[in-house]
Design a protein around this motif. Structure first.
Motif, PDB file in Angstrom:
ATOM      1  N   PRO B 234       0.807  -1.219   0.000  1.00  0.00           N
ATOM      2  CA  PRO B 234       0.000   0.000   0.000  1.00  0.00           C
ATOM      3  C   PRO B 234       0.846   1.277   0.000  1.00  0.00           C
ATOM      4  O   PRO B 234       0.494   2.243  -0.656  1.00  0.00           O
ATOM      5  CB  PRO B 234      -0.819  -0.111   1.289  1.00  0.00           C
ATOM      6  CG  PRO B 234      -0.918  -1.564   1.536  1.00  0.00           C
ATOM      7  CD  PRO B 234       0.356  -2.152   1.050  1.00  0.00           C
ATOM      8  N   GLU B 235       1.951   1.258   0.726  1.00  0.00           N
ATOM      9  CA  GLU B 235       2.751   2.478   0.812  1.00  0.00           C
ATOM     10  C   GLU B 235       3.430   2.816  -0.505  1.00  0.00           C
ATOM     11  O   GLU B 235       3.409   3.956  -0.947  1.00  0.00           O
ATOM     12  CB  GLU B 235       3.805   2.303   1.918  1.00  0.00           C
ATOM     13  CG  GLU B 235       4.489   3.585   2.318  1.00  0.00           C
ATOM     14  CD  GLU B 235       3.524   4.629   2.822  1.00  0.00           C
ATOM     15  OE1 GLU B 235       2.598   4.280   3.569  1.00  0.00           O
ATOM     16  OE2 GLU B 235       3.683   5.803   2.442  1.00  0.00           O
ATOM     17  N   SER B 236       4.024   1.803  -1.163  1.00  0.00           N
ATOM     18  CA  SER B 236       4.735   2.121  -2.397  1.00  0.00           C
ATOM     19  C   SER B 236       3.774   2.334  -3.562  1.00  0.00           C
ATOM     20  O   SER B 236       4.141   2.890  -4.579  1.00  0.00           O
ATOM     21  CB  SER B 236       5.767   1.040  -2.741  1.00  0.00           C
ATOM     22  OG  SER B 236       5.216  -0.248  -2.643  1.00  0.00           O
ATOM     23  N   GLY B 237       2.532   1.886  -3.419  1.00  0.00           N
ATOM     24  CA  GLY B 237       1.567   2.097  -4.481  1.00  0.00           C
ATOM     25  C   GLY B 237       0.750   3.354  -4.303  1.00  0.00           C
ATOM     26  O   GLY B 237       0.588   4.142  -5.229  1.00  0.00           O
ATOM     27  N   PHE B 238       0.226   3.540  -3.090  1.00  0.00           N
ATOM     28  CA  PHE B 238      -0.719   4.625  -2.858  1.00  0.00           C
ATOM     29  C   PHE B 238      -0.181   5.714  -1.940  1.00  0.00           C
ATOM     30  O   PHE B 238      -0.919   6.631  -1.595  1.00  0.00           O
ATOM     31  CB  PHE B 238      -2.003   4.060  -2.233  1.00  0.00           C
ATOM     32  CG  PHE B 238      -2.724   3.090  -3.111  1.00  0.00           C
ATOM     33  CD1 PHE B 238      -2.687   1.727  -2.833  1.00  0.00           C
ATOM     34  CD2 PHE B 238      -3.441   3.522  -4.213  1.00  0.00           C
ATOM     35  CE1 PHE B 238      -3.353   0.819  -3.648  1.00  0.00           C
ATOM     36  CE2 PHE B 238      -4.110   2.622  -5.028  1.00  0.00           C
ATOM     37  CZ  PHE B 238      -4.069   1.267  -4.739  1.00  0.00           C
ATOM     38  N   GLY B 239       1.051   5.622  -1.527  1.00  0.00           N
ATOM     39  CA  GLY B 239       1.576   6.574  -0.565  1.00  0.00           C
ATOM     40  C   GLY B 239       1.586   7.998  -1.094  1.00  0.00           C
ATOM     41  O   GLY B 239       1.682   8.228  -2.294  1.00  0.00           O
ATOM     42  N   ILE B 240       1.530   8.940  -0.189  1.00  0.00           N
ATOM     43  CA  ILE B 240       1.461  10.336  -0.618  1.00  0.00           C
ATOM     44  C   ILE B 240       2.733  10.756  -1.340  1.00  0.00           C
ATOM     45  O   ILE B 240       2.695  11.617  -2.223  1.00  0.00           O
ATOM     46  CB  ILE B 240       1.178  11.257   0.584  1.00  0.00           C
ATOM     47  CG1 ILE B 240       0.946  12.683   0.068  1.00  0.00           C
ATOM     48  CG2 ILE B 240       2.322  11.281   1.567  1.00  0.00           C
ATOM     49  CD1 ILE B 240      -0.008  13.468   0.881  1.00  0.00           C
ATOM     50  N   LEU B 241       3.854  10.124  -0.992  1.00  0.00           N
ATOM     51  CA  LEU B 241       5.093  10.514  -1.650  1.00  0.00           C
ATOM     52  C   LEU B 241       5.062  10.190  -3.141  1.00  0.00           C
ATOM     53  O   LEU B 241       5.724  10.847  -3.945  1.00  0.00           O
ATOM     54  CB  LEU B 241       6.284   9.844  -0.964  1.00  0.00           C
ATOM     55  CG  LEU B 241       6.437  10.278   0.496  1.00  0.00           C
ATOM     56  CD1 LEU B 241       7.590   9.553   1.163  1.00  0.00           C
ATOM     57  CD2 LEU B 241       6.647  11.773   0.584  1.00  0.00           C
ATOM     58  N   VAL B 242       4.310   9.169  -3.519  1.00  0.00           N
ATOM     59  CA  VAL B 242       4.162   8.848  -4.936  1.00  0.00           C
ATOM     60  C   VAL B 242       3.477  10.013  -5.653  1.00  0.00           C
ATOM     61  O   VAL B 242       3.928  10.471  -6.713  1.00  0.00           O
ATOM     62  CB  VAL B 242       3.339   7.554  -5.122  1.00  0.00           C
ATOM     63  CG1 VAL B 242       3.116   7.263  -6.592  1.00  0.00           C
ATOM     64  CG2 VAL B 242       4.020   6.387  -4.443  1.00  0.00           C
ATOM     65  N   SER B 243       2.395  10.505  -5.041  1.00  0.00           N
ATOM     66  CA  SER B 243       1.684  11.638  -5.635  1.00  0.00           C
ATOM     67  C   SER B 243       2.571  12.877  -5.679  1.00  0.00           C
ATOM     68  O   SER B 243       2.606  13.585  -6.683  1.00  0.00           O
ATOM     69  CB  SER B 243       0.437  11.976  -4.812  1.00  0.00           C
ATOM     70  OG  SER B 243      -0.421  10.887  -4.699  1.00  0.00           O
ATOM     71  N   VAL B 244       3.254  13.114  -4.573  1.00  0.00           N
ATOM     72  CA  VAL B 244       4.097  14.313  -4.494  1.00  0.00           C
ATOM     73  C   VAL B 244       5.133  14.318  -5.589  1.00  0.00           C
ATOM     74  O   VAL B 244       5.370  15.329  -6.241  1.00  0.00           O
ATOM     75  CB  VAL B 244       4.795  14.384  -3.124  1.00  0.00           C
ATOM     76  CG1 VAL B 244       5.889  15.451  -3.135  1.00  0.00           C
ATOM     77  CG2 VAL B 244       3.803  14.699  -2.040  1.00  0.00           C
ATOM     78  N   GLN B 245       5.761  13.165  -5.799  1.00  0.00           N
ATOM     79  CA  GLN B 245       6.841  13.132  -6.780  1.00  0.00           C
ATOM     80  C   GLN B 245       6.336  13.497  -8.172  1.00  0.00           C
ATOM     81  O   GLN B 245       6.980  14.234  -8.897  1.00  0.00           O
ATOM     82  CB  GLN B 245       7.509  11.759  -6.802  1.00  0.00           C
ATOM     83  CG  GLN B 245       8.780  11.810  -7.611  1.00  0.00           C
ATOM     84  CD  GLN B 245       9.469  10.473  -7.695  1.00  0.00           C
ATOM     85  OE1 GLN B 245       8.880   9.484  -8.075  1.00  0.00           O
ATOM     86  NE2 GLN B 245      10.738  10.450  -7.363  1.00  0.00           N
ATOM     87  N   MET B 246       5.149  12.976  -8.523  1.00  0.00           N
ATOM     88  CA  MET B 246       4.602  13.288  -9.844  1.00  0.00           C
ATOM     89  C   MET B 246       4.410  14.790 -10.001  1.00  0.00           C
ATOM     90  O   MET B 246       4.768  15.379 -11.023  1.00  0.00           O
ATOM     91  CB  MET B 246       3.241  12.628 -10.024  1.00  0.00           C
ATOM     92  CG  MET B 246       3.309  11.197 -10.407  1.00  0.00           C
ATOM     93  SD  MET B 246       1.636  10.616 -10.743  1.00  0.00           S
ATOM     94  CE  MET B 246       1.554   9.306  -9.561  1.00  0.00           C
ATOM     95  N   VAL B 247       3.812  15.381  -8.975  1.00  0.00           N
ATOM     96  CA  VAL B 247       3.500  16.805  -9.061  1.00  0.00           C
ATOM     97  C   VAL B 247       4.760  17.645  -9.144  1.00  0.00           C
ATOM     98  O   VAL B 247       4.880  18.542  -9.970  1.00  0.00           O
ATOM     99  CB  VAL B 247       2.673  17.242  -7.828  1.00  0.00           C
ATOM    100  CG1 VAL B 247       2.485  18.741  -7.831  1.00  0.00           C
ATOM    101  CG2 VAL B 247       1.339  16.534  -7.820  1.00  0.00           C
ATOM    102  N   ILE B 248       5.722  17.324  -8.274  1.00  0.00           N
ATOM    103  CA  ILE B 248       6.891  18.186  -8.245  1.00  0.00           C
ATOM    104  C   ILE B 248       7.701  18.063  -9.526  1.00  0.00           C
ATOM    105  O   ILE B 248       8.226  19.055 -10.036  1.00  0.00           O
ATOM    106  CB  ILE B 248       7.760  17.938  -7.001  1.00  0.00           C
ATOM    107  CG1 ILE B 248       8.902  18.944  -6.992  1.00  0.00           C
ATOM    108  CG2 ILE B 248       8.313  16.547  -6.970  1.00  0.00           C
ATOM    109  CD1 ILE B 248       9.844  18.785  -5.853  1.00  0.00           C
ATOM    110  N   ILE B 249       7.775  16.866 -10.074  1.00  0.00           N
ATOM    111  CA  ILE B 249       8.557  16.708 -11.305  1.00  0.00           C
ATOM    112  C   ILE B 249       7.930  17.499 -12.441  1.00  0.00           C
ATOM    113  O   ILE B 249       8.607  18.208 -13.186  1.00  0.00           O
ATOM    114  CB  ILE B 249       8.679  15.220 -11.670  1.00  0.00           C
ATOM    115  CG1 ILE B 249       9.647  14.551 -10.701  1.00  0.00           C
ATOM    116  CG2 ILE B 249       9.169  15.042 -13.092  1.00  0.00           C
ATOM    117  CD1 ILE B 249       9.862  13.088 -10.971  1.00  0.00           C
ATOM    118  N   ALA B 250       6.606  17.391 -12.558  1.00  0.00           N
ATOM    119  CA  ALA B 250       5.935  18.125 -13.629  1.00  0.00           C
ATOM    120  C   ALA B 250       6.043  19.619 -13.394  1.00  0.00           C
ATOM    121  O   ALA B 250       6.345  20.389 -14.314  1.00  0.00           O
ATOM    122  CB  ALA B 250       4.476  17.690 -13.710  1.00  0.00           C
ATOM    123  N   ALA B 251       5.796  20.043 -12.152  1.00  0.00           N
ATOM    124  CA  ALA B 251       5.788  21.477 -11.868  1.00  0.00           C
ATOM    125  C   ALA B 251       7.175  22.079 -12.004  1.00  0.00           C
ATOM    126  O   ALA B 251       7.326  23.202 -12.471  1.00  0.00           O
ATOM    127  CB  ALA B 251       5.232  21.730 -10.464  1.00  0.00           C
TER     128      ALA B 251
END
Lengths: 285, 324, 418
Positions: B234-251
């Motif tokens: 659950p952590e490596s799939g749905f963890g908040i850090l997964v979401s954060v990384q996507m956003v920061i890389i794009a931004a």
């Protein structure tokens, strides 16, 4: 009998939810802005309390006021240095600004304090009171009662004082408020200070009763969103009722379904609210 | 960008990516390359709804996680080759996207963002209790390949080229969208929904389509991740850090730009690897403090990321060359 | 300048030859790559284990004749390899399984380690061991609990520590002995934190309880980062089991004991599954309310003068704390690994693997209370075992099995009552 115990426990915790959520709803009502770092403000309030106790040996009153004051200042600083600029910017900026702030605060706390859970050393508030068979630990009781009083106090501040009506004026009609000589920028900074300060005291109150670590900010933040969604964005009385309800629902879910499910139920409630009644119980959408 | 073919940056970039593994052939460097490609794919997928349409999802991990669990679940339950699970993940993600989009897109942007965090957390916690998907322990993929279709390779080289192909496809798709009406709608929505609506843009529909498309490709990224790593929880799939990384890389690279996420990944992934290895002990704490700081700076000063920063810093020469 | 060419060449050639011979003839170093969580949620455990590994390396690399029969303590370095020293290379996977995978790859291909150890969280052990298996490098798992880390048909993975099912069986053996002594154990409850650790152990206990026909009155998973556990305690109060087994981390363990006192709930017996109950901050925080709580540990400091006591003193000198069970288990696995490398007499991976497979350490050669170290064909140490200890006054005392017990077991537990 046990059920009453669960209900009382839930309401006491809910009172604290109400307190910190009232700050969030204030900001939303005034500026149509969601502070994703709000949970972190609560978390910082808890650590400030710890530092006051450890360094200065203060009691609950001391660290309560310190947390409130420190977070008030932080709130104002955040507004003046960051929020003010992104309010007129694209949605991406608005959301990223406080989201990034949340990460910054959370991981700085991790770095400084480590991930271990901490709790305040025993204060003068300890022990359990037994009222008609219901056991109420004194710290929880005190925290809950004070939280209700403070939330109500905030409501009075907003509705009965001059400053309060100025704040509300800006939130209702910025242009008209400016014509009346009210400086919106100053009011908004004040609102941020109050919001953060409320979160800080809520943190101090929680610190009296519960252990914490830097990770709790995330959960509190989400809880605050749910409370504000239920209570209605912009409504402090709404936040009070909603906070108590959410605390109650959490307690009952934990008892009936199992502790793992208490957060699931709350978040699912949030999604349901968005589907069915986004404006909540008492607010404007 | 129209420059003389020999110096076309896109061509150069493509060439560099193609020959990278031949130059840096060590297993470790290959892994970094694969990690980079995965990050670029997820962030580019996020970019469709977050960058182009301006709908900031901070819970995109929900799609990534669904995509990551589907292949390993198919393998664990039915013994199928994990890749077969990828379309299921995509279907689930699209369904979830529509489910979230319909109520929240009617309201202002903040509601959508909050909903994305709440739903991602909800799913993460729930998966941690659900025995079918391995609960907190998670799922594993085939330890040794039963055949080429298991896509369990000893060397990471095949992963690299497969992921590169997927990235190229996604960017190609995004490029096409940019030029067509759908892309116009997205930009109009980002610029101002009310105005867009008055121009006849079907705002609600477009937003949901963008989210669905974004979700589908984020799901693909998740599937690729779990097939390559051979493990998901659950952590490596749905963890908040997964979401954060996507956003920061794009931004960081430039949200709403075709190559923005790729540029962001080019900078952040090596940076992350460096902080991991150099600090050894200072890892998590510092990396995410850095992330938080970068996000705040981007929000405050340059929401358009490095691409916009580049434009502001080199205005005249760039503008003359690219007047279009 | 031409005149200097030939002599220069000879000098250089000679130097190279001497250097090369120096490399092969004198003591080599054996590189051990260790991947642990040095930051993030499990950082405290990772750092404690790191210190333990460093103490173990010191014991092996330097002569410590005072440590008796402990393998490789008497000599400096590995005797079968000309006194070769162990070199530890630590990496921090931050609890991220993908990063653990990458770090394992790096340690093997860049740092060229000879063997690997790790990784605490089962998720990280899964991915890191898969890399080791792929490259044919021996991997010693020191403490991860999930059953099928050693169940995947891998040849290169070994685990020195007991696993969830071992603990579960120990508890069941304990219960059946207690029942024979007339204690009432009609039902138990299992309260577990819900990450892979808590879930693995809880699952194993529930399974074994079913086999032993002991009803499980309640199985309560919860999140270790809960701030309030009153709901769980009230549930327990309602179900009223005879024994409550807690599988918790530190903060939640302490929170449970305190909440139980607040809500006036005291089951006849509480057993903590190591981890939180073994943390140094547990006893000071709850000694006054949790008298008689039991715990498991394969590690006992022992009497002054004993080998284990001396090892603890070395660890305490380095970290200021006593050695905890988890780090001790890691240390034991480390010793077993070093012993195998020594028996292999070389850094050849296949030889080390063979030596590991043939390990047969006797109890008197161990620092832990195992019955030995012997790996079955899945790589699991089948002689791993654990003691049960009980909080009496301000310390844990060994109370079971009775053959090893130092003091008598107090049942029911006193809790906060004197």
């Amino acid at each position: 009998m046990l059920l009453i115990q669960v209900i009382v426990g839930g309401l006491l915790l809910g009172a604290i939810y109400a307190l910190f959520s009232s700050g969030l709803t204030l900001i939303w009502g005034m500026m149509n802005f969601i502070n994703f770092a709000h949970g972190e403000f609560v978390m910082l309030g808890m650590y400030v309390s710890l530092l006051v106790v450890v360094w200065l040996g203060g009691g609950p009153a001391a660290f309560g006021f310190t947390a409130a004051f420190a977070l008030f200042v932080l709130g104002v600083v955040v507004y003046l240095s960051l929020i003010r600029f992104v309010l007129r910017g694209p949605m991406l900026s608005q959301i990223l600004s406080t989201f990034g702030l949340a990460l910054l605060l959370r991981y700085t706390a991790f770095w400084i304090f480590s991930a271990n859970f901490v709790s305040l050393p025993q204060t003068s508030l300890s022990g359990t009171i037994n009222i008609a068979g219901v056991l109420m630990p004194v710290p929880q009781l005190v925290a809950g009662v004070i939280a209700v009083m403070l939330t109500f106090g905030l409501h009075l501040l907003l509705t009965k004082t001059t400053v309060g009506s100025q704040l509300l004026a800006v939130s209702e009609d910025r242009g008209a408020a400016m014509l009346m000589g009210i400086k919106p920028d100053r009011m908004q900074a004040l609102a941020w200070g109050l919001s953060a300060g409320a979160a800080g005291i809520a943190g101090a109150l929680m610190a009296i009763a519960y252990p914490w670590s830097p990770s709790v900010g995330e959960t509190f933040g989400l809880t605050a969103f749910v409370v504000v969604a239920l209570g209605g964005f912009g409504s402090v009385p709404g936040a009070l009722f909603a906070g108590l309800i959410i605390g109650l629902i959490q307690g009952l879910s934990a008892f009936w379904f199992g502790p793992i499910y208490k957060d699931i139920v709350v978040y699912a409630l949030f999604v349901a609210l968005l589907w069915l009644r986004p404006q909540g119980l008492m607010g404007k959408a | 960008m129209k420059k003389t073919p020999a110096f076309n940056p896109t061509v150069l970039l493509a060439a560099a990516l193609l020959i990278y593994p031949l130059i840096f052939s060590g297993a470790f460097y290959l892994d970094i390359g694969v990690t980079f490609l995965l990050a670029a794919i997820s962030a580019s997928a996020w970019n469709i709804v977050g960058g182009y349409a301006g709908q900031v999802s901070v819970g995109h991990a929900m799609f990534f996680g669904l995509g990551a669990y589907a292949p390993l679940l198919c393998y664990t339950l039915f013994g199928w080759a994990p890749i077969v699970g990828m379309p299921f993940g995509m279907a689930l993600s699209v369904a979830l996207a529509v489910l979230i989009g319909i109520p929240t897109f009617r309201l202002t942007g903040h509601y959508f963002s909050m909903a994305t965090i709440a739903v991602a957390e909800l799913i993460r916690i729930y998966f941690g209790t659900w025995d079918l998907v391995g609960a907190a322990i998670g799922l594993q993929g085939p330890a040794t390949a039963r055949g080429w279709w298991d896509l369990t390779f000893r060397s990471e080289l095949p992963y690299y080229y497969i992921f590169l192909a997927v990235l190229a496809f996604l960017l190609g798709l995004t490029f096409m969208i940019e030029r067509r009406r759908f892309g116009y709608y997205l930009r109009a929505i980002k610029a101002g929904e009310r105005a867009a609506r008055s121009l006849g843009v079907p705002v609600q529909q477009t937003k949901i389509k963008a989210l669905a498309l974004s979700a589908a490709f984020t799901s693909v990224a998740g599937s690729l991740y779990s097939i390559k790593t051979g493990f998901i929880d659950p952590e490596s799939g749905f963890g908040i850090l997964v979401s954060v990384q996507m956003v920061i890389i794009a931004a960081l690279g430039g949200a709403g730009r075709l190559f923005g996420p790729l540029v962001g990944a080019l900078i952040l992934i090596p940076l992350q690897t460096a902080t991991n290895t150099w600090f050894g002990g200072g890892g998590t704490g510092l990396t995410f403090i850095l992330y938080g700081g970068i996000i705040v700076l981007i929000a405050r000063y340059e929401p358009g990321g490095l691409f916009d920063l580049w434009e502001h810093v080199r205005p005249r020469r760039w503008r003359r060359k690219h007047a279009a | 300048m031409k005149r200097f060419r030939l002599p220069a060449a000879v000098v250089v050639a000679t130097a190279l030859v001497l250097y090369a011979s120096g490399l092969s003839g004198a003591a080599e170093t054996v590189k051990i790559g260790i991947i642990w969580p040095l930051t993030g949620n499990a950082a405290a455990a990772g750092q404690a284990s790191k210190a333990a590994a460093e103490v173990a390396a010191d014991i092996i690399n330097n002569a410590h004749p005072e440590l008796g029969d402990l393998p490789l303590a008497k000599t400096a370095g590995l005797p079968n390899m000309g006194g070769a020293k162990l070199e530890l290379v630590f990496d921090d996977h931050q609890g991220n399984p993908s990063l653990a995978q990458q770090l394992a790859t790096r340690l093997i291909t860049q740092d060229k380690v000879n063997v690997l150890m790790g990784a605490y969280q089962s998720s990280c052990s899964f991915t890191a061991t898969a890399v080791a298996e792929r490259y044919g490098v021996p991997f010693m798992v020191g403490e991860s609990a999930a059953g099928n880390i050693t169940g995947r048909g891998f040849k290169w993975v070994f685990r020195g520590t007991p696993i969830a099912s071992d603990y579960a069986r120990t508890y069941m053996r304990f219960f059946s002995e207690m029942k024979k002594q007339g204690k009432k154990i009609d039902s138990i409850a299992v309260v577990n934190e819900n990450t892979d650790y808590g879930t693995s152990v809880a699952d194993a206990i529930v399974d074994e309880a079913k086999k032993g026909s002991i009803p499980v009155a309640a199985r309560i998973p919860y999140s270790a980062s809960s701030t309030d556990v009153s709901a769980q305690v009230l549930q327990l109060k309602e179900k009223n089991p005879d024994v409550v087994i807690f599988i918790s981390y530190t903060a939640d363990s302490i929170l449970y004991m305190k909440t139980m006192k607040n809500l006036d709930y005291k089951p006849p017996m509480v057993i903590g599954d190591d981890t939180g109950f073994s943390d140094p901050s547990f006893i000071p925080a709850v000694a006054d309310v949790a008298q008689g709580a039991m715990n498991r540990s394969a590690w006992a400091i022992g009497k002054p003068g004993s080998t284990t006591y001396k090892i603890n003193e070395m660890y305490k000198a380095k970290t200021g704390r006593d050695l905890d069970d988890t780090s001790a288990r890691n240390m034991q696995s480390f010793f077993a690994l070093a012993d195998a490398i020594n028996r292999a007499g070389s850094t050849d991976p296949e030889k080390i693997r063979e030596a590991l497979a043939q390990t047969d350490l006797k109890p008197e050669q161990l620092m832990m209370g195992y019955q030995g170290v012997k790996f079955d064909n899945t790589g699991q140490n089948i002689l791993a075992a654990t003691y049960l200890i009980q909080l009496q006054d301000k310390k844990y005392e060994l109370v079971w099995p009775e053959s090893a017990a130092i003091t008598k077991l107090e049942w029911p537990m006193a809790g906060w009552k004197k």
